[in-house]
Each structure stands twice: as C-alpha cells, then as structure tokens.
Design an enzyme around this catalytic site. Structure first.
Site, short mmCIF file in Angstrom:
data_model
loop_
_atom_site.label_atom_id
_atom_site.label_comp_id
_atom_site.label_asym_id
_atom_site.label_seq_id
_atom_site.Cartn_x
_atom_site.Cartn_y
_atom_site.Cartn_z
N SER A 212 26.48 -2.62 53.94
CA SER A 212 26.22 -1.57 54.88
C SER A 212 24.95 -0.40 54.29
O SER A 212 24.57 0.09 54.36
CB SER A 212 26.44 -1.01 56.07
OG SER A 212 26.09 -2.04 56.91
N SER B 56 25.92 3.28 61.12
CA SER B 56 25.34 2.41 60.67
C SER B 56 25.60 1.24 61.25
O SER B 56 25.59 0.41 61.51
CB SER B 56 26.45 1.88 59.35
OG SER B 56 26.66 0.60 58.17
N LYS C 134 27.19 6.18 52.17
CA LYS C 134 27.40 5.21 52.79
C LYS C 134 28.08 4.47 52.75
O LYS C 134 28.02 4.55 51.83
CB LYS C 134 25.42 5.18 52.82
CG LYS C 134 25.47 3.80 53.83
CD LYS C 134 25.01 3.64 55.02
CE LYS C 134 25.20 3.48 56.67
NZ LYS C 134 26.35 2.66 56.19
N LYS D 193 21.65 -0.27 53.91
CA LYS D 193 20.55 0.63 54.65
C LYS D 193 19.88 1.79 54.01
O LYS D 193 18.99 2.98 54.28
CB LYS D 193 22.02 1.42 55.61
CG LYS D 193 22.07 0.22 56.81
CD LYS D 193 23.11 0.84 57.90
CE LYS D 193 22.93 -0.84 58.73
NZ LYS D 193 24.22 -1.47 58.47
#
Length: 442
Positions: free
Chosen positions: A75, A139, A266, A78
């Site tokens: 993720s 997320s 993140k 992203k």
C-alpha cells in the site's frame, strides 16, 4: 495490504548563477547540531530487507541498506497514486467537493473486509475529499481505485499514468499493476487477465524515497492529512466508519516517540511485502524521509516496521549535523570563474539560493566543496563569456562532501545549487582583446 490492528535538511535544487568583478565577503556557514533523540548509536542494525534515510529536500542519503533492490511495496504504492490525484486537483481536473460514483468492480474490492477499506456501495457517490482522506488515513483500497479511475477514466489508464509519472520522478525498474498495491488477483476485475494473480507493485527503497521527496516538494499539504490520527468516514450514515491511522508513530499512538516529530507518510503490508513504512519526521527545522521494506510482520500488532524506522531516524538526528550556506555566500571551489573577453580575467561568484547539507558529527564544514558548472550558452572556450549582468545566474555550484560514499538520490555524488555573478562582467574593449591575443601568440 492485510488489515492491521492499530494499538530534515534541505537544499535547494539546481539552476545556475555566477558573479562578476567585485568579490563578496566570505561568510562562515551555519553549522547546526541536533539534540539526541535516543541513546546515541553510530550504526543501524536494521532488521528489514531494505531501508534508506534521506534529507527531504535534497535527497542526500544518510543511511542505506539494499536501497536499489526492487521489492513489493504493497500500500505504499498509494503515495504515487496520491501524487497523481493531487496533480489533477491542482490542475482543476478534480475538485474536492466533486462526487465520484462507484462502479461494481471497485465496490467489490471495497467490500472485502480482510483488506483495509471503507464501505463503498456500487452506484453511490462520494466526494473526492472523503476518498482522498480514506486512502491516506485508512489505506482504503477501494477509495484509491475510485480516485484513480476518476483521474484517468479507467483503472488501467491510471496504471499507465502511474508508470509515466514514476519515470518522470526517476524511479527505475518499477512494476505497477494497480493504484492500491494489492495483488492482481485481489483487485478482481480491475486487474489484468494476462498477469499472474500474485503479481503486485514493486520498486526499491530508493525509488520510494524519490517519490516521497517529490510528493512533499510539490504537494506539502499532503502532511495535513497524513498526520491525522482518527477521522470518521460517512459519519452519521449507516456506513459510518471510524478510521484510525495505520501509522502508529503519530503523536499519541502506540509507536510514537516524543523526540521524533513524525507526521507521515504511509504504511504497506502484504504476504509478499511483509511490513513496510515510508516515514517522515521534522526535528529542529530539518525534515528527513525514511523507508523500511520488508520488516517483520508476525502479527497484526507487530510494531517492527516502526521500531526499525525509529532506529534510522534516531541514527540520523544523533550522528549528523547540518551546514547551511545562505544565498550570497561564496563556497570553496566555486568562489570565482574564468572569463572570456572580459575586463577582468575572473569573475567573483556566490550561491544564489540557500543550501543545507548534512555532515557527520566528526566532520567540519570545510569537508564540503563545490565545482562550478557553467551554462553552455554563456561560455566560450570553457570560460564565462562577457558581458554578463550583475546577479545573473550563470550555472550551478555542484556541492559534494569529502569522503561521502552515499551521495544523493539518483546515483549522484553532488547536489546542484544555483550560482550567480556578484557584479556585472563587462566586455573588454577591442584594444585590450587584441593585446591579449598578441600576448597569447608568444
């Protein structure tokens, strides 16, 4: 990304300048030491497959382990998608209050409660802002897929844009299959029929650092969202979801450390990727970015990625200090340049922008040197050709650090800072030029 349970300094980028006949007084650069953030350690025993720590402005590498090894990033993908979303917002192609209608394939991804998601119903509409916040804070996989489709028209068209943007950012050897970082199988009909189901986005820690540096440089407002610890999605509706940030290093969360002011960025988790984290901290006016790839993930509450991030961040702030040169200061190696057909044979130069570099605590500012690189359009016979106006940018001072083995992102050992002349460089009259020509013959 499998669902988890939640329980520094800058330099200016390159352009060019030089300075003419008069000298500017040399000014001692500012050296700033940093307060210790934990027990001082001169090494990092990083328990992860790869990791990197860089200055958030210049990309100066301060620590690296297998930085160029391409690995699944889950993720953390992203952040590249968010870069393109913010680009679209700034270009007026998307508006924060604009509503996006959810397709059946995207709703199917969002319905998977084994993945990180917020409820998205097919045929229902949600604002760009709400989907953006869900993508960064929680997320949410379906949310970022919806945004990607809104930006490019379809999931596959968005992947094409992601690949193009990665190339522009200097990211190398990337594999991109979707906007969210899930496997090709997990995204169902959003995936590719000719790609293996286990395929997922891959690139290196260095490439992730390049992405984070570019994101914070161009869209620093992203930090206003990544620092949010808790927020409601669709509050007041039957789909209301309390989103708790997966970045446990944020203030007040379980892996926070009071001496490290972490405000992003993140996480990423998958079976193939293990536990990943792109972090950023801002201490004593200096922002750094760290990337951890493939830390341990023994359970949903395993804090390993954050522990390894703390190691790197503490190492940097404990073992390095910053040296700042301000615009108008000269620097060793680039205090003057040779001229061609000018009244004076050299022209004094100075930096046109502030620049800040990190040096180890056992180093001194004189370890930093520079080499002038002139604009080809302003040179003749490898010298600055007169006339040149006062304070005109004539090239760059390419700064390097003696003994530095890590350099900067992009596999370079230098950082380019605009260089200028401090006074006009006037052309010599014809008699002086003729006399010099005659002297040169003998």
């Amino acid at each position: 990304m499998k669902r988890l349970r939640q329980v520094m300094v800058g330099v200016v980028a390159a352009v060019t300048l030089l300075t003419g006949g008069l000298s500017t007084g040399a000014v001692t650069p500012t050296v700033t030491a940093h307060a210790a953030t934990s027990t001082t350690s001169s090494t990092v025993n990083l328990k992860a497959k790869a990791g990197i720590a860089v200055d958030a402005t210049t990309g100066q590498i301060l620590y690296e382990k297998n930085g160029d090894q391409s690995l699944p990033v889950a993720s953390m993908s992203k952040l590249l998608s968010i870069y393109l979303v913010l680009q679209a917002v700034h270009a007026g192609k998307l508006k924060w209050d604009q509503k996006i209608t959810i397709s059946k394939p995207i709703a199917k991804v969002a319905e998977n409660t084994d993945l990180s998601n917020v409820p998205l119903r097919a045929g229902h509409s949600y604002t760009v802002k709400a989907l953006y916040q869900a993508s960064l804070i929680y997320s949410a996989n379906g949310a970022i897929e919806a945004l990607g489709s809104a930006v490019a028209g379809s999931p596959h068209a968005f992947v094409t844009q992601m690949k193009a943007q990665a190339k522009k950012l200097g990211m190398t050897n990337v594999k991109i299959y979707n906007a969210c970082g899930l496997t090709n199988k997990q995204v169902g009909d959003l995936g590719y029929s000719n790609v293996a189901g286990k395929a997922e986005n891959e690139w290196s820690a260095a490439d992730q650092a390049k992405l984070a540096v570019a994101l914070l440089d161009k869209y620093p407002e992203v930090l206003q969202t990544t620092k949010i610890t808790k927020m409601w999605f669709e509050k007041g509706t039957k789909d209301a979801t309390k989103m708790e940030n997966w970045n446990w290093m944020l203030k007040g969360l379980t892996a926070s450390y009071t001496k490290l002011h972490v405000d992003g960025l993140k996480t990423g988790t998958s079976d193939a990727a293990g536990a990943n984290f792109t972090g950023t901290a801002h201490n004593n006016g200096n922002r750094i970015i760290t990337v951890v790839l493939h830390a341990a993930h023994k359970s949903e509450t395993d804090p390993s990625r954050f522990q390894q991030t703390q190691k790197m961040m503490s190492y940097v702030y404990n073992n390095f200090k910053t040296v700042t040169y301000h615009a108008g200061q000269s620097i060793t190696g680039a205090k003057s340049v040779t001229t061609h057909d000018a009244k004076t044979k050299t022209a004094k130069t100075a930096l046109a922008s502030d620049v800040k570099l990190w040096i180890r605590n056992d180093q001194v500012a004189s370890n930093i040197t520079a080499k002038p690189q002139l604009k080809a359009s302003l040179t003749k016979d490898n010298a600055l050709e007169a006339p040149v106006a006062k304070n005109q940018q004539i090239g760059t001072a390419n700064l390097s650090l003696k003994g530095d083995q890590l350099g900067f992102l992009g596999n370079t050992k230098t950082v380019k800072v605009p260089l200028k002349v401090t006074q006009s460089v006037e052309k010599a009259n014809v008699f002086v030029r003729m006399w010099r020509w005659v002297v040169a013959l003998f």
